[in-house]
Design a protein around this motif. Structure first.
Motif, mmCIF file in Angstrom:
data_model
loop_
_atom_site.group_PDB
_atom_site.id
_atom_site.type_symbol
_atom_site.label_atom_id
_atom_site.label_comp_id
_atom_site.label_asym_id
_atom_site.label_seq_id
_atom_site.Cartn_x
_atom_site.Cartn_y
_atom_site.Cartn_z
ATOM 1 N N PHE A 17 0.819 -1.212 0.000
ATOM 2 C CA PHE A 17 0.000 0.000 0.000
ATOM 3 C C PHE A 17 0.855 1.266 0.000
ATOM 4 N N ILE A 18 1.958 1.245 0.717
ATOM 5 C CA ILE A 18 2.847 2.420 0.736
ATOM 6 C C ILE A 18 3.439 2.659 -0.650
ATOM 7 N N ILE A 19 3.862 1.597 -1.308
ATOM 8 C CA ILE A 19 4.400 1.736 -2.663
ATOM 9 C C ILE A 19 3.313 2.244 -3.610
ATOM 10 N N SER A 20 2.076 1.769 -3.431
ATOM 11 C CA SER A 20 0.966 2.223 -4.270
ATOM 12 C C SER A 20 0.696 3.713 -4.076
ATOM 13 N N ILE A 21 0.718 4.164 -2.838
ATOM 14 C CA ILE A 21 0.520 5.593 -2.574
ATOM 15 C C ILE A 21 1.636 6.405 -3.203
ATOM 16 N N PHE A 22 2.861 5.901 -3.137
ATOM 17 C CA PHE A 22 3.995 6.567 -3.773
ATOM 18 C C PHE A 22 3.776 6.689 -5.280
#
Length: 62
Positions: A17-22
């Motif tokens: 999810f963090i990579i997706s937000i990035f």
């Protein structure tokens, strides 16, 4: 052992999810959405195989 395995699976999910937000923040002209879909797909595959390993490895040890 069980509690650590669940924490690892949650960690993989949060990392995805963090990579997706990035990707959403840095995406240009809608390219971020495609990257998000690819990232979540890869995260799902990694979670699936991690869960299989988590289920079957302890069974083979005992």
């Amino acid at each position: 052992m069980k509690e650590h395995g669940i924490k690892i699976l949650y960690g993989i999910l949060v990392l995805g999810f963090i990579i997706s937000i990035f990707h959403i923040i840095n995406g240009k002209n809608g390219a971020g959405l495609g990257n998000v879909i690819e990232t979540l797909t890869i995260t799902s595959i990694v979670l699936f195989f991690s869960t299989l390993i988590y289920i079957f490895i302890p069974l083979s040890i005992t």
